[in-house]
Scaffold this motif. Structure first.
Motif: not given
Lengths: 344, 162, 190
Positions: A81, A138, A141-142, A145
């Motif tokens: 990711l 995204y 966010i990813l 994270w």
């Protein structure tokens, strides 16, 4: 075997796509320079000065630096990711330009062939842009994270909450414009604003300016620029979601951010400032090719965003939420009602 | 050509759907679900319904999944990964899945469906709007009342107790 | 003043973004105003006022005799103990008295340019001059000896100072230099 005309069409599309992506990829070079110059002059400094005349080669030097910088992946990070996130943030930013028109038609001299200044004339253009443009979140966010760092995670969380809050009012503003122009198609939107500057949507009194303000505030929050750059708030979160990124991966995030800024400027011009229509319907103004009017307006808006950045302080997080939910959304609901009444 | 694209999108959609269930990490599951939803949007485009595709991406991918991820990010991942899901016997799960599959297959074979929409009706924004406010006005209103009730309920639940 | 009208005024102010417009107009004004950055070392250089306290200089009187009598008062008063003076006897007329400095050196790495040595000097021999480009590549060059200090500094005493001049940036084998062009002087507000 497809015939020659089809092949030519495909060739034209390929050329258009590569020209647009080339421009978008090289966009951060002038934009970082302009942004630093604007920052410098607003703060009564000079900005970049020493690399090349007036520092114009500074972005190239920065680019070389970013290219040869070590690519660090944190040991405890989610490797897959972590590597995917910059792309997730960059690709939607580029995809948006499929639907953005830059003008009507353009005749190539000597050949006599007319090409359109847009990739695709979608009849759900504005919806497509809002939908795809929203996907860039995204990456944040990813990426936040996957970095396995508290600053990044907080940045990612903030960006997702901010995104959800402001996407609503941004779409409401788009709905308002759709109501004014009677079409989801961006080309139709521009055509309906032709004439003098009084025909532009921003001068559709009294609702036009309100839609414009709602859109610009929501868009600023959406593209994470000051005064709403909380996901990368360097005062409290180091660099927010991209704290752990370095080198090329970091520059992908930066590229996405600049392209998003250009997208918002382009959208503002198309939705509220008459696209490529000249400000006055007189013959002198029609001598200038429409694309120049368009680019001129876009550049003015890019400058406006930079100007705002070095004028306003950052909002607190609760203030951000208050503005989004308690001011913009009720205001846009009321404004939809008023717009509806005016159209009837 | 169109069939090829359909097969491609459908295959990716099924593969990512499987990944949603099998991935041990909730964030990976969410990502797979996003991919799945985007593939479904692509299928809508193949069905000549760009409006539905845009709405699919806008609402499901753009908003619902962001909320999903928002919640997943707050989860304590180490505990969540260790827990078996679903917390019931495997035989029961397989039974439910089989029943659902049978339902879907029956639906597929009973109703007449093709790759392209029924002729004569162009699913543009205008026609969808017209349908919503004429033919399907009653369901539309019912849905809005239900949504309103849900909204009010959410506010009541979220409101601080005095 | 009642509360009603003021709240309405406040609301109108917010709705029209008056505070934002005010802030934006201020930044726009600065954006188009002249920047105050000195283009040092490329094009411009600051010539300090006479009161400036830069690198030390040892003065001579009008007959070319050294003013320093090696009384060592500057050594005593120096808070960082960066000055070393070793006196010697010399009646050849090199100094104004029979006692001159055999060694007079200052360690610039320790000096804090307080100017006490100037104040202590009974013959006004030591002065803090106007040379301020003191950076160098190793520690040995931070010690300035007497011979070097006796040479006149780059800006003659007749120039008042306190202005910016055009200058040129020169790369020489010994290092880099910023050579001021003292003919063109311009005042600028800082």
């Amino acid at each position: 075997m497809p015939d020659l005309a089809t092949l030519l069409e495909i060739l034209i599309i390929v050329v258009k796509v590569s020209v647009i992506s080339g421009i978008l990829f090289s966009l951060p070079l002038p934009l970082t320079w302009i942004e630093r110059k604007v920052a410098g002059h607003i703060q009564v400094r000079l900005g970049p000065w020493r690399v090349g005349p007036h520092g114009v080669l500074q972005p190239f030097a920065d680019m070389v630096k970013l290219l040869i910088k070590e690519d660090i992946v944190p040991e405890r990070a989610d490797k897959f990711l972590f590597k995917l996130a910059p792309l997730l943030s960059m690709i939607p930013a580029f995809l948006v330009f499929v639907a953005i028109p830059f003008g009507e038609k353009f005749a190539i001299p000597f050949v006599g062939k007319e090409i359109t200044l847009y990739l695709s004339d979608m009849n759900v253009g504005i919806l497509y842009i809002l939908a795809i443009g929203g996907l860039g979140i995204y990456g944040m966010i990813l990426g936040g994270w996957a970095s396995n760092s508290k600053y990044s995670l907080l940045g990612g969380l903030r960006s997702s909450a901010q995104m959800i809050s402001y996407e609503v009012s941004m779409s409401f503003a788009a709905i308002g414009v759709v109501m004014l122009t009677n079409s989801l198609n961006l080309l139709e939107m521009v055509r309906s604003q032709s004439g003098s500057f009084l025909d532009w949507n921003i001068f559709y009194l009294p609702v036009g300016p309100v839609w414009f303000v709602i859109f610009i505030i929501a868009a600023l929050a959406e593209i994470n620029r000051i005064p709403f750059d909380l996901p990368e708030d360097e005062g409290t979160l180091a660099a927010g979601f991209h704290t752990e990124y370095s080198g090329m991966r970091f520059s992908f995030f930066m590229l996405a951010e600049y392209v998003a800024m250009v997208t918002v400027s382009v959208l503002t011009v198309i939705m509220f400032f008459g696209g490529w229509n000249p400000p006055l319907d007189i013959s002198i103004f029609h001598l200038v090719p429409p694309i120049f009017w368009f680019l001129g307006k876009v550049i003015l808006f890019i400058y406006f965003f930079m100007w705002l950045r070095f004028t306003l302080p950052r909002y607190r997080y609760d203030q951000l939420m208050t503005i989004g939910w308690k001011v913009l959304i009720p205001l846009s609901l009321v404004n939809i009602l008023v717009t509806g009444l005016m159209i009837i | 050509m169109e069939k090829l694209f359909f097969l491609m999108f459908a295959a990716v959609a099924i593969a990512s759907g499987l990944a949603v269930v099998t991935a041990r990490n909730p964030v990976h599951s969410a990502l797979a679900l996003i991919v799945c939803l985007i593939q479904v949007a692509a299928l809508f485009v193949l069905l000549r319904s760009p409006f539905l595709a845009a709405v699919q991406i806008f609402i499901y991918v753009g908003a619902v999944m962001v909320l999903f991820l928002f919640v997943v990010l707050i989860l304590d991942m180490r505990k969540a990964v260790l827990q078996a899901f679903p917390p019931v016997k495997k035989r029961f799960v397989v039974g439910v899945i089989l029943v659902l599959m049978a339902q879907i297959l029956a639906f597929v074979f009973v109703t007449p469906m093709g790759l392209s929409p029924a002729g004569g009706w162009e699913p543009t924004v205008e026609s969808i709007g017209r349908m919503l406010f004429t033919k399907y006005l009653f369901p539309f209103e019912v849905v809005s009342v239900i949504l309103l009730a849900a909204l009010v309920a959410a506010i009541v639940i979220a409101k601080e107790r005095r | 003043m009642s509360k009603g009208p003021s709240r309405i005024a406040e609301f109108i102010k917010k709705a029209l973004f008056l505070d934002f417009v005010k802030g934006l107009s201020i930044t726009l004004k600065y954006n188009v105003s002249r920047s105050i950055t000195l283009k040092y070392p490329d094009e411009e250089k600051w010539v300090p006022d006479r009161r400036f306290r830069g690198q030390h200089t040892l003065n001579k009187d009008e007959n070319g005799r050294e003013l320093c009598v090696a009384c060592e008062l500057c050594v005593k008063v120096c808070p960082t103990k960066c000055i070393t003076v070793i006196p010697m006897e010399d009646d050849t007329g090199r100094g104004i008295a029979d006692r001159v400095a055999k060694v007079w050196k200052v360690e610039l790495a320790r000096c804090m340019f307080c100017g006490y040595c100037e104040d202590a000097c009974p013959t006004r021999a030591v002065r803090l001059g106007r040379d301020y480009e003191l950076a160098c590549l190793d520690l040995s060059c931070t010690t300035r000896e007497k011979d070097e200090l006796l040479k006149p500094q780059s800006i003659p005493d007749t120039i008042q100072g306190g202005f910016v001049v055009r200058s040129s940036f020169e790369r020489t084998p010994e290092g880099i230099r910023v050579v001021p062009d003292l003919r063109m002087q311009k005042k600028r507000n800082i």
